[in-house]
Design an enzyme around this catalytic site. Sequence first.
Site, PDB file in Angstrom:
ATOM      1  N   GLU A   1      32.929 -60.991 -52.729  1.00 58.09           N
ATOM      2  CA  GLU A   1      33.989 -60.647 -51.782  1.00 58.09           C
ATOM      3  C   GLU A   1      35.076 -61.712 -51.678  1.00 58.09           C
ATOM      4  OE1 GLU A   1      34.251 -57.802 -50.973  1.00 58.09           O
ATOM      5  OE2 GLU A   1      32.251 -56.911 -51.002  1.00 58.09           O
TER       6      GLU A   1
ATOM      7  N   GLU B   1      33.285 -50.566 -54.278  1.00 60.03           N
ATOM      8  CA  GLU B   1      33.620 -50.830 -55.672  1.00 60.03           C
ATOM      9  C   GLU B   1      32.641 -50.254 -56.671  1.00 60.03           C
ATOM     10  OE1 GLU B   1      31.287 -54.555 -54.207  1.00 60.03           O
ATOM     11  OE2 GLU B   1      32.735 -53.138 -53.395  1.00 60.03           O
TER      12      GLU B   1
ATOM     13  N   GLU C   1      39.254 -53.639 -54.799  1.00 62.48           N
ATOM     14  CA  GLU C   1      38.113 -52.915 -55.376  1.00 62.48           C
ATOM     15  C   GLU C   1      38.103 -53.032 -56.899  1.00 62.48           C
ATOM     16  OE1 GLU C   1      35.904 -52.060 -53.298  1.00 62.48           O
ATOM     17  OE2 GLU C   1      37.253 -52.405 -51.613  1.00 62.48           O
TER      18      GLU C   1
ATOM     19  N   ALA D   1      36.414 -49.324 -48.327  1.00 62.42           N
ATOM     20  CA  ALA D   1      36.260 -48.787 -49.673  1.00 62.42           C
ATOM     21  C   ALA D   1      35.077 -49.483 -50.319  1.00 62.42           C
ATOM     22  CB  ALA D   1      37.524 -48.974 -50.496  1.00 62.42           C
TER      23      ALA D   1
END
Length: 900
Positions: free
Chosen positions: A358, A302, A336, A300
């Site tokens: 991260e 963000e 996210e 995914a």
Amino acid sequence: MTTSGNLCLPADLWPKHYDLTIRTDLDKLEFAGFVNIQLDVKKATNSITFNTAGLTLADLTLATSAFSQPQVISADSLHLDVVNGRATIPLPFTLETGSIAQLKIGFKAPLTDVLKGYYRSAWENNGRTEYYALTQFEPTDARYAFPCWDEPIYKATFSITLVSRGDTVNLSNMPTLSENIYSDSTSSETALWLAKHFTDVTSPEDKWKITVFETTPPMSTYIVAFANGSFAYIEDSYTSPLSQTIRPLRIYGTPDLIGQARFSLDVTKKVLPLYEQLFGIEYPLPKLDTLIASDFAAGAMENWGLITGRAVFYLLNPNSNDVGVKRRIARGQSHEIAHMWFGNITTMAWWDYLYLNEGFASLVGEVFMMERAFPEFQADAGFITRELSGALNLDAKLSSHPVEVNIPSANMIGQLFDQLSYYKAASVLRMLSHFIGEDKFLKGVSEYLKKHLYGSTTTEDLWNGIGSVTGMDITSMMDAWVKKKGFPVVTVTEDADGIQVRQDRFLASGLGVGEDNKTIWTIPLNVVTTTPNGDKVVDSTALLNTRDTFIPLDTSKPFKLNAGTIGFFRVLYTPERLLTITREVAKGKASIFSLEDRMGLINDSLAFAKAGLAPISGLLDLIHACRNETEYLVWLSISQVFSDIVSAWWENPNAVALLNNFRRDLFMPLVKKLGYNYEDNEDLQTRELRTLAITQAAEAGQPEVVNELRQYFRASLSTGDISTITDELRPITFRIAAKFGGQAEWDKMADIALKSTSPSDAGAAIIGVTSFADDLMIEKTFSLIEEDCRDQDILRFFQGMGDNLKHRRLLSVRFREHYDMFMKRVEGTFSLQYTVVMSHESLTTFQDVRETEEFFKDKDTSSYKMTLDQVLETIRNKATWIQRSTEGLLAWFETRQSIL
């Protein structure tokens, strides 16, 4: 900012605002557009360098206060740097410091199926293939969609306009400001551009609409996003606890998928207000959308206000209670959403500091937030086996890299999206949080975010924020953890008065020596022991910041370092102490060692057996001591031990048979106790423990379990309905059915793998179709991978093939035979380096090392060099382990019943 050579753009011009128009034609599968970029001249220059790649550029215009009319610049005069994705405009005049320039560039490109930039995704609508378009820009692919300053430090505002066919939906970071069907009377720069370049906009058969979005806050190009297609949506809203503002939340997807997105929307609604309370900073955008994609390279992304991601990370059958799927969705979406603060509001200055994005999103999103929003998932304890263990294993290699790492080449940026940037970073931040206290840690993080709102940051900014709250020198404590590769092992020796502890760098091949053992870490030891009356107590103040030290301790009582498995280090005890610890572990919940302690002991023992620092018998003794364990997460750690040992000795039938006998002995009592039936009202741990026990027993070849699962699949074949197989058991059912199956099983699984709209079912079928023992069936699977599977699913097929003990070696052979094809399909995506990992990491001999080196020696490995080095080291270490420990492994089974 740490840079090397001319990796970064010249800093003489800074973009302040982009007016971006994109026209998407899903019939012709192409897009075109123009961008007006307002530039601040920070330093006098006679050239303009910006990022562009894969675009055909039209003539440019440059307006400045020095000229009454914009200057037209021929696209032919650009100096293109294809390797670095740049273009330079030589100017016959100088842009003066402090002036403002306006650069306008037109462009066009095809909508390719390469999963980066602005690309196309396909879906089946009543037997007809349809397309939609979406973006994936991280780390450096916005330049494939529009000319820009494609580096995180160059934050600017964006006003985005999308032009599309009238019956489609346009999405971007911000809410829609206006949306109108184009007509001859439409008056705007976009309308004039359309009328000049596209005759079809006035066709009576076609309706084109112009969607204008609100202007964004200052943001980096890699989180800009837009999409166009026939999307449906579900919606909800949340109320900000800080301002009482009501914000809409939507999840978009193709109509065939959107009915499975409700749980994802519920997660979004639940965690957003909790994040605002956690940081004391309101979510700054007017809305948050999520777009579920059929084709997506990463898990995914963000993008601010428009999260995107692949279906498997977002969809859950409304009738499913699959705990694993729910956990994956909750953790993924929470991760996210954490980026809305870590990365989007406050952004790393350069990719050296990727972990500031991260690592924080992994810790806060997947642990802190899960403990608050979904405590039943046991996120903090689960982190030990899933994330901490993986990061330790990777960081134990000589080919590891620091969390904060200098980037000498743009090709290296993509290779940093690994377990170190995510989970070593999260682990050392978790360790710091426990040491100073979670409340102070989060307050310090909040101070860091507030000080750098809409700005760019480095490591020192974070340490200063936390230090301002604690009054501690965080830099001195944490520098080695983030700026040096590797981590320590603390060796414990003892006498009646206490313990001597010494730190050395731990390597997967043993202890570091010489240059590989110079780092001294500041280690919170967290010593757990008992008081004179037997109560458990933890000393959280003990620090080891020298090579060695002595700690007074009553060694006649049970003790353990790294209580709660909080620290990013391993602890090596003497064989005698390990036996004492093993006997304490055997008490299960009655032990002074917590669930987290027991998991950490198992993980450490496996690592020491692999590295040759302890005999494999000690590991097997510890596993045997856990035979009456009741906690799911401890059993998950045990299952990982079996996976690793069997995966190393997979070409030794005698060893595999003994290990599988042992595995059956451990897991079958759980199967008999828990059965095969799942109840809606039972606790999550029971459900997961049942699934794990059945899976492990089946993989170990327990006849009654294998037969039960084969019956499930045969019944589904006869009815054509796989819903009769419990969701949690579909992966292992498919795998067992394939192992003993033939053409009928293959046809069913291949059909589900390629056509199912349920990501969980498709994933189970992919594992199934890669699990056949039959040679002909597995060749059909390779043909399916090469010809029919989506590019995003190549890694899932490789993962399944790597778990197939009979045919895993064939995976590396086929990969090498079709190397150019596979590399082309994943070129420039996050998948590229992992195709190399998954096709080779299961190999186990020194001959495999030599053959792998020989194959890659004439390849351009610049995009995966670091990963390849790690793979070679992994194979070499396994070969050494087998050579060293086979005799001890086999001998243990002669005496295993007599140890406790």
